[in-house]
Design an enzyme around this catalytic site. Sequence first.
Site, PDB file in Angstrom:
ATOM      1  N   LYS A  43     -70.918  -2.008 133.597  1.00  0.00           N
ATOM      2  CA  LYS A  43     -70.918  -2.948 134.721  1.00  0.00           C
ATOM      3  C   LYS A  43     -69.596  -2.956 135.498  1.00  0.00           C
ATOM      4  O   LYS A  43     -68.585  -2.434 135.018  1.00  0.00           O
ATOM      5  CB  LYS A  43     -71.245  -4.348 134.206  1.00  0.00           C
ATOM      6  CG  LYS A  43     -72.679  -4.475 133.682  1.00  0.00           C
ATOM      7  CD  LYS A  43     -72.969  -5.904 133.255  1.00  0.00           C
ATOM      8  CE  LYS A  43     -74.409  -6.083 132.822  1.00  0.00           C
ATOM      9  NZ  LYS A  43     -74.684  -7.492 132.452  1.00  0.00           N
ATOM     10  N   TYR A  83     -83.430  -5.917 138.691  1.00  0.00           N
ATOM     11  CA  TYR A  83     -83.453  -7.205 137.978  1.00  0.00           C
ATOM     12  C   TYR A  83     -84.602  -8.103 138.440  1.00  0.00           C
ATOM     13  O   TYR A  83     -84.573  -9.310 138.206  1.00  0.00           O
ATOM     14  CB  TYR A  83     -82.109  -7.923 138.134  1.00  0.00           C
ATOM     15  CG  TYR A  83     -81.004  -7.266 137.353  1.00  0.00           C
ATOM     16  CD1 TYR A  83     -80.975  -7.332 135.964  1.00  0.00           C
ATOM     17  CD2 TYR A  83     -79.995  -6.549 137.991  1.00  0.00           C
ATOM     18  CE1 TYR A  83     -79.968  -6.719 135.229  1.00  0.00           C
ATOM     19  CE2 TYR A  83     -78.981  -5.935 137.269  1.00  0.00           C
ATOM     20  CZ  TYR A  83     -78.974  -6.025 135.887  1.00  0.00           C
ATOM     21  OH  TYR A  83     -77.977  -5.409 135.169  1.00  0.00           O
ATOM     22  N   ARG A 119     -77.856  -1.581 121.579  1.00  0.00           N
ATOM     23  CA  ARG A 119     -77.739  -3.044 121.593  1.00  0.00           C
ATOM     24  C   ARG A 119     -76.773  -3.531 120.517  1.00  0.00           C
ATOM     25  O   ARG A 119     -76.020  -4.473 120.720  1.00  0.00           O
ATOM     26  CB  ARG A 119     -79.117  -3.687 121.469  1.00  0.00           C
ATOM     27  CG  ARG A 119     -79.994  -3.339 122.709  1.00  0.00           C
ATOM     28  CD  ARG A 119     -81.247  -4.117 122.810  1.00  0.00           C
ATOM     29  NE  ARG A 119     -81.045  -5.529 123.056  1.00  0.00           N
ATOM     30  CZ  ARG A 119     -80.677  -6.057 124.222  1.00  0.00           C
ATOM     31  NH1 ARG A 119     -80.449  -5.278 125.260  1.00  0.00           N
ATOM     32  NH2 ARG A 119     -80.550  -7.364 124.353  1.00  0.00           N
ATOM     33  N   THR A 125     -75.091 -10.889 124.318  1.00  0.00           N
ATOM     34  CA  THR A 125     -74.847 -11.091 125.750  1.00  0.00           C
ATOM     35  C   THR A 125     -73.635 -11.990 125.976  1.00  0.00           C
ATOM     36  O   THR A 125     -72.806 -11.721 126.845  1.00  0.00           O
ATOM     37  CB  THR A 125     -76.095 -11.711 126.418  1.00  0.00           C
ATOM     38  OG1 THR A 125     -77.195 -10.833 126.196  1.00  0.00           O
ATOM     39  CG2 THR A 125     -75.897 -11.899 127.905  1.00  0.00           C
ATOM     40  N   ASN A 146     -70.183  -9.021 131.462  1.00  0.00           N
ATOM     41  CA  ASN A 146     -70.107  -8.682 130.035  1.00  0.00           C
ATOM     42  C   ASN A 146     -70.021  -7.181 129.773  1.00  0.00           C
ATOM     43  O   ASN A 146     -70.330  -6.714 128.687  1.00  0.00           O
ATOM     44  CB  ASN A 146     -71.259  -9.320 129.266  1.00  0.00           C
ATOM     45  CG  ASN A 146     -72.624  -8.842 129.711  1.00  0.00           C
ATOM     46  OD1 ASN A 146     -72.745  -7.845 130.414  1.00  0.00           O
ATOM     47  ND2 ASN A 146     -73.661  -9.547 129.308  1.00  0.00           N
ATOM     48  N   HIS A 149     -74.894  -3.249 130.153  1.00  0.00           N
ATOM     49  CA  HIS A 149     -76.322  -3.581 130.101  1.00  0.00           C
ATOM     50  C   HIS A 149     -76.983  -2.512 129.245  1.00  0.00           C
ATOM     51  O   HIS A 149     -76.617  -1.338 129.313  1.00  0.00           O
ATOM     52  CB  HIS A 149     -76.953  -3.546 131.507  1.00  0.00           C
ATOM     53  CG  HIS A 149     -78.452  -3.468 131.462  1.00  0.00           C
ATOM     54  ND1 HIS A 149     -79.244  -4.574 131.383  1.00  0.00           N
ATOM     55  CD2 HIS A 149     -79.292  -2.390 131.447  1.00  0.00           C
ATOM     56  CE1 HIS A 149     -80.517  -4.197 131.347  1.00  0.00           C
ATOM     57  NE2 HIS A 149     -80.571  -2.874 131.380  1.00  0.00           N
ATOM     58  N   GLU A 160     -86.476   1.625 133.137  1.00  0.00           N
ATOM     59  CA  GLU A 160     -85.112   1.579 133.679  1.00  0.00           C
ATOM     60  C   GLU A 160     -84.548   2.973 133.918  1.00  0.00           C
ATOM     61  O   GLU A 160     -83.871   3.206 134.926  1.00  0.00           O
ATOM     62  CB  GLU A 160     -84.214   0.773 132.738  1.00  0.00           C
ATOM     63  CG  GLU A 160     -84.588  -0.693 132.704  1.00  0.00           C
ATOM     64  CD  GLU A 160     -83.829  -1.523 131.696  1.00  0.00           C
ATOM     65  OE1 GLU A 160     -83.964  -2.754 131.762  1.00  0.00           O
ATOM     66  OE2 GLU A 160     -83.101  -0.963 130.848  1.00  0.00           O
TER      67      GLU A 160
END
Length: 172
Positions: A43, A83, A119, A125, A146, A149, A160
């Site tokens: 990000k 999103y 993950r 998150t 954060n 993603h 995605e």
Amino acid sequence: MGAPAVAEASEGRYNPAKSLNPQILYLEEIPAMAIQRTFSIIKPDATRRNLTGKVVARLEEAGLRVVAQRRIQMTRAQAEGFYAVHKERPFFSSLCDFMTSGPVVVQVLEGENAVEKNREVMGATDPAKAAPGTIRAEFAESIEANSAHGSDSQENAAIEIAYFFSQVDIVG
């Protein structure tokens, strides 16, 4: 060993220690590795602070391999489309603002249980709840900023990945 035996051995299923007669193959039940692909975004908060290499290093150290990667400036339309599942949520607009505030790195990762592994390496998150040593615990600025993603399922990973990459972009 004949051709089938060579194939079995190359897949790690042939156990020569169990073979009393070299003409007979004894195969063990070894669970197949679940090689998957998943989608990841580094990000704007992380790219702004030149953390791209550190984030990728964490992913690679965990056994994930980058098989496609592109640094882009996401447009508002791309962010809103990506999103869209969150369109009715109160944070949708600020999320789209954030994701278009600077460059991001979109990437396809491959490895054993890639969705779950990614993950795990990212962490929760909320960086305050993320396990020590995870990307979010180490690099995130806030819940929104954060640093990373990651797809939450194989089904979403496929969607995605297709949003940003064509099959010819993915080499691994």
